[in-house]
Design a protein around this motif. Structure first.
Motif, PDB file in Angstrom:
ATOM      1  N   SER A  15       0.845  -1.191   0.000  1.00  0.00           N
ATOM      2  CA  SER A  15       0.000   0.000   0.000  1.00  0.00           C
ATOM      3  C   SER A  15       0.880   1.241   0.000  1.00  0.00           C
ATOM      4  O   SER A  15       1.958   1.247   0.595  1.00  0.00           O
ATOM      5  CB  SER A  15      -0.889   0.028   1.249  1.00  0.00           C
ATOM      6  N   ARG A  71       0.561   5.847  -0.064  1.00  0.00           N
ATOM      7  CA  ARG A  71      -0.317   7.010   0.034  1.00  0.00           C
ATOM      8  C   ARG A  71      -0.756   7.393  -1.368  1.00  0.00           C
ATOM      9  O   ARG A  71       0.058   7.604  -2.245  1.00  0.00           O
ATOM     10  CB  ARG A  71       0.464   8.138   0.732  1.00  0.00           C
ATOM     11  N   GLY A  72      -2.070   7.454  -1.600  1.00  0.00           N
ATOM     12  CA  GLY A  72      -2.578   7.695  -2.946  1.00  0.00           C
ATOM     13  C   GLY A  72      -2.513   6.435  -3.788  1.00  0.00           C
ATOM     14  O   GLY A  72      -1.941   6.419  -4.880  1.00  0.00           O
ATOM     15  N   GLN A  73      -3.104   5.362  -3.269  1.00  0.00           N
ATOM     16  CA  GLN A  73      -3.051   4.050  -3.921  1.00  0.00           C
ATOM     17  C   GLN A  73      -3.608   4.107  -5.337  1.00  0.00           C
ATOM     18  O   GLN A  73      -4.622   4.786  -5.586  1.00  0.00           O
ATOM     19  CB  GLN A  73      -3.859   3.045  -3.094  1.00  0.00           C
ATOM     20  N   THR A  74      -2.943   3.407  -6.266  1.00  0.00           N
ATOM     21  CA  THR A  74      -3.449   3.313  -7.637  1.00  0.00           C
ATOM     22  C   THR A  74      -3.702   1.848  -7.981  1.00  0.00           C
ATOM     23  O   THR A  74      -3.163   0.941  -7.369  1.00  0.00           O
ATOM     24  CB  THR A  74      -2.448   3.899  -8.651  1.00  0.00           C
ATOM     25  N   GLN A 131       2.420   4.473 -10.102  1.00  0.00           N
ATOM     26  CA  GLN A 131       3.084   4.843  -8.847  1.00  0.00           C
ATOM     27  C   GLN A 131       4.555   5.171  -9.090  1.00  0.00           C
ATOM     28  O   GLN A 131       5.153   4.738 -10.073  1.00  0.00           O
ATOM     29  CB  GLN A 131       2.975   3.703  -7.827  1.00  0.00           C
ATOM     30  N   LEU A 156      -7.524   8.694   4.879  1.00  0.00           N
ATOM     31  CA  LEU A 156      -7.508   9.432   3.619  1.00  0.00           C
ATOM     32  C   LEU A 156      -7.863  10.895   3.838  1.00  0.00           C
ATOM     33  O   LEU A 156      -8.465  11.268   4.850  1.00  0.00           O
ATOM     34  CB  LEU A 156      -8.504   8.803   2.635  1.00  0.00           C
ATOM     35  N   PRO A 184      -6.907  11.733  -5.639  1.00  0.00           N
ATOM     36  CA  PRO A 184      -6.374  10.368  -5.506  1.00  0.00           C
ATOM     37  C   PRO A 184      -5.834  10.068  -4.106  1.00  0.00           C
ATOM     38  O   PRO A 184      -5.509   8.915  -3.814  1.00  0.00           O
ATOM     39  CB  PRO A 184      -5.246  10.333  -6.549  1.00  0.00           C
ATOM     40  N   MET A 185      -5.723  11.084  -3.261  1.00  0.00           N
ATOM     41  CA  MET A 185      -5.330  10.869  -1.869  1.00  0.00           C
ATOM     42  C   MET A 185      -6.550  10.817  -0.964  1.00  0.00           C
ATOM     43  O   MET A 185      -6.438  10.633   0.235  1.00  0.00           O
ATOM     44  CB  MET A 185      -4.417  12.008  -1.397  1.00  0.00           C
ATOM     45  N   ALA A 242      -9.072   7.160  -3.859  1.00  0.00           N
ATOM     46  CA  ALA A 242      -8.181   6.070  -3.441  1.00  0.00           C
ATOM     47  C   ALA A 242      -8.925   4.893  -2.818  1.00  0.00           C
ATOM     48  O   ALA A 242      -8.319   3.834  -2.606  1.00  0.00           O
ATOM     49  CB  ALA A 242      -7.150   6.598  -2.446  1.00  0.00           C
ATOM     50  N   SER A 268      -7.551   1.023  -3.174  1.00  0.00           N
ATOM     51  CA  SER A 268      -7.079   0.456  -1.907  1.00  0.00           C
ATOM     52  C   SER A 268      -7.837  -0.819  -1.554  1.00  0.00           C
ATOM     53  O   SER A 268      -7.247  -1.802  -1.094  1.00  0.00           O
ATOM     54  CB  SER A 268      -7.225   1.491  -0.790  1.00  0.00           C
TER      55      SER A 268
END
Length: 688
Positions: free
Chosen positions: A167, A169-172, A178, A498, A504-505, A509, A513
């Motif tokens: 994982s 921060r700002g999971q794609t 990333q 979040l 996206p954050m 997300a 996530s």
């Protein structure tokens, strides 16, 4: 003197010499020409005629190729019409020099390949064919020949969507977008290290071409991700000559590759946590108070508000500060009883016991507490992570900070320390009657953060794994804030907090996530609170609250940081009641059904679009839809101000029915600008 020869002697001798010199010159020229032609031929053979690709190992449908110009190992089908993965190993040896075909030193075995690379590293690759599952796995082991050699293998993202890993921060979804600098591949605290790896982490990557990469679990490793180009695994240079080991499995498609990987990753039987938690929304108590009685009063007020707004039964979550205040109040009460004080001054917690609460604990203990000072006196300083002093060998606890205070951290490998912690939980259970316990603070490595050499049993992120064992001993209603190598345990995992926005954050997300966690086996999630909780502020964007609520209703648990009555609108309260009821009526039974399948097969409960259409490239990058099992597709709105969205219905020989208007669509249909009003979420049921 008479000479019988018609040619004078001198004249004849000179001519012979001239003839010899001519022949010598011709022969020399011919030799040079032959040498030149041979040289050109060798160069031509090496550069032009010799194939760039050379087969190293062959299975029944795939093979491993050495691509000499790019210094890459490539796994392709034997017909060379499909590439599963390309692995750049150019850092071994000199990347500027083209390496010719590498020679196999494992001559007698067609399923193994061995080679020593420029006296830098030894590589051994073995092939295992599983005819039952139609998968082929290549086990790769790189061993440095000398100390301080860094081994680095990079997996190309060209034409392959990759999933898994850690994982961020700002999971794609997929991870191709990333970007992460090369760093230890371990669980860290994203609050302290926002660019690190956190929450759910497994040494497992999955590619849309039908490839799975399983990295050796116990060898220290670094990971770096170059956006849209490659992700790289790198060994740590050390005196121990640490190897780089991983297995690459290929199958007919991405789903089959994942199912094969799950079987290889499954060392233990999978256990379910307390499924009762799925039925209950979690409400965070926002109490900024300084005493136990005030916490109790806030609990009473909050519980009455939930009842007054007809929001049903739920779990009221206390943070660590409130938990400590209530705990201290119990402690004071017990002491007063022992001193024989009047009943008027004693305080039991009957109200708290009647409420359904969750408490928060951490393995940290303040250095200003009585418990810590007592441990130094009674010789139990080994209860805390410590190092021996250089002079006397006496244990000195390692200091750290937690929640702004100087603390020591529980030595989770010490049986006495674990018993002490479990006794503390048991005491709280007796006085508070709580069912749910959240354990925070297991992320990170206290030793490595302070450039100290950790004990071998606590290297990397082993602390969080030990903490999961401790959480399991507490009970099946325990909640962890991170997980690694623990997806089989009967625990809940809380998603990373979040931002309270549409970015996206933030809202964007949630679904990436969700898919990331469940792909790695962490199906039982406590998602971040509706509206986001990273800042700690209440959510003021009503539209954001509603769209977040609509997603949360289809997740395992609905949790709240901002109470719906704060918005002051009847619409928000009514929708909250509606979606809590929908979650309990429609979603929880589905989760329970597919939880049984997960136990038996390891198939995720929440699934990406490619699960039903694993050969359809359209499904590989969809990051705003998800499936619950094989029968329900959820497509929430994740854009501010939108009342319509594009939806893709995967094809699998079946149809999809809109749960709102009963319209039926064929699989493989792309719905453009499909209407989704603010108070609704697009949900489709599969029809055979």
């Amino acid at each position: 003197m008479w000479n019988p020869s018609p040619i004078p002697e001198v004249t004849w001798d000179t001519g012979l010499k001239e003839m010899n010199e001519t022949w010598k010159g011709a022969i020399a020229c011919l030799g040079v020409a032959v040498f030149f032609v041979m040289t050109i031929g060798i160069i031509y053979w090496q550069v032009v005629d010799q194939p760039n690709k050379n087969w190293i190992l062959r299975g029944t449908f795939s093979g491993l190729i050495w691509e000499r110009r790019t210094h890459s190992l490539v796994i392709q089908t034997l017909t060379e019409d499909k590439t599963y993965v390309e692995i750049d190993v150019g850092n071994v040896g000199n990347p500027d020099i083209e390496v010719p075909f590498v020679r196999n030193l494992c001559w007698l075995n067609k399923t193994e390949f061995c080679y020593t690379w420029d006296s830098v590293a030894e590589v051994k690759i073995s092939l295992e064919v599983n005819e039952d599952t139609e998968t082929e796995c290549y086990s790769m082991s790189w061993a440095p020949v000398h100390c301080h050699v860094e081994l680095k293998d990079c997996f190309s993202m060209t034409n392959v969507s990759w999933y898994g890993g850690a994982s961020v921060r700002g999971q794609t979804w997929p991870i191709n977008d990333q970007n992460a600098t090369m760093q230890p591949f371990i669980v860290s605290d994203l609050k302290d290290n926002p660019s690190g790896f956190g929450s759910a982490l497994e040494r497992y990557f999955l590619g849309s071409s039908g490839v799975a990469v399983l990295v050796s679990p116990d060898i220290p490793l670094q990971l770096g991700v170059d956006s849209r180009q490659q992700f790289c695994l790198q060994s740590l240079p050390s005196m121990e000559r640490l190897p780089l080991q991983y297995t690459v499995c290929v199958a007919r498609d991405v789903k089959a590759a994942h199912q094969e990987a799950v079987q290889q990753l499954s060392e233990h039987s999978r256990e379910l946590p307390n499924m009762k938690a799925l039925w209950l929304p979690f409400w965070k108590l926002l109490a900024n108070v300084d005493s136990g009685p005030k916490v109790e009063r806030e609990l009473r007020t909050f519980s009455n508000r939930l009842r007054r707004h007809q929001l049903g039964e739920g779990v009221i979550s206390l943070n660590e500060h409130s938990t400590t205040l209530l705990s201290d109040m119990d402690h004071d009460y017990l002491n007063s009883r022992r001193r024989g004080m009047s009943k008027r001054l004693t305080r039991d917690l009957p109200l708290v016991k009647l409420l359904n609460i969750s408490i928060t604990l951490s393995p940290f203990l303040g250095v200003d507490t009585t418990q810590f000072h007592t441990s130094l006196v009674d010789g139990t300083e080994a209860y805390w992570l410590s190092l021996p002093s250089a002079s006397q060998g006496q244990l000195i606890p390692v200091m750290s900070q937690w929640r702004g205070k100087f603390c020591v951290k529980l030595n989770i490998t010490n049986p006495g320390a674990v018993s002490w912690f479990l006794d503390r939980v048991g005491s709280l259970q007796a006085h508070l009657g709580m069912e749910y316990v959240m354990l925070e603070g297991g992320e990170g490595n206290l030793f490595e953060e302070q450039a100290l050499r950790p004990p071998q049993v606590l290297g990397g992120d082993k602390y969080i794994t030990h903490l999961a064992d401790l959480a399991t001993r507490i009970g099946d209603s325990s909640i962890m804030t991170a997980g690694t190598r623990s997806s089989h345990k009967p625990l809940f995992v809380r998603m990373t907090p979040l931002q309270s926005d549409w970015s996206p954050m933030g809202l964007r997300a949630i679904i990436p996530s969700l898919l990331h966690h469940t792909l790695l086996g962490y199906n039982f999630l406590i998602p971040d609170a509706v509206g986001g909780s990273l800042s700690g502020d209440l959510v003021t964007d009503e539209e954001l609250f509603i769209r977040w609520l609509e997603i949360a209703a289809f997740l395992p648990v609905i949790s709240f940081h901002t109470p719906p009555w704060v918005c002051g609108e009847d619409q928000v309260l009514n929708l909250t009641r509606t979606y809590i009821a929908k979650h309990q009526r429609d979603v929880v039974p589905l989760i329970e059904k597919y939880a049984e399948e997960w136990q038996m097969t390891g198939n995720p409960i929440y699934r990406p679009m490619w699960w039903l259409s694993p050969s359809d490239p359209m499904t590989f990058t969809i990051d705003d839809q998800f499936l619950i099992g094989d029968e329900v597709l959820v497509a929430p709105v994740v854009e501010k101000g939108a009342v319509q969205r594009d939806i893709y219905l995967p094809d699998g020989g079946f149809q999809w029915q809109d749960s709102q208007n009963a319209q039926v669509f064929d699989g493989g249909t792309f719905l453009q600008d499909y209407p989704v009003p603010l108070e609704e979420v697009a949900v489709f049921s599969r029809r055979s």
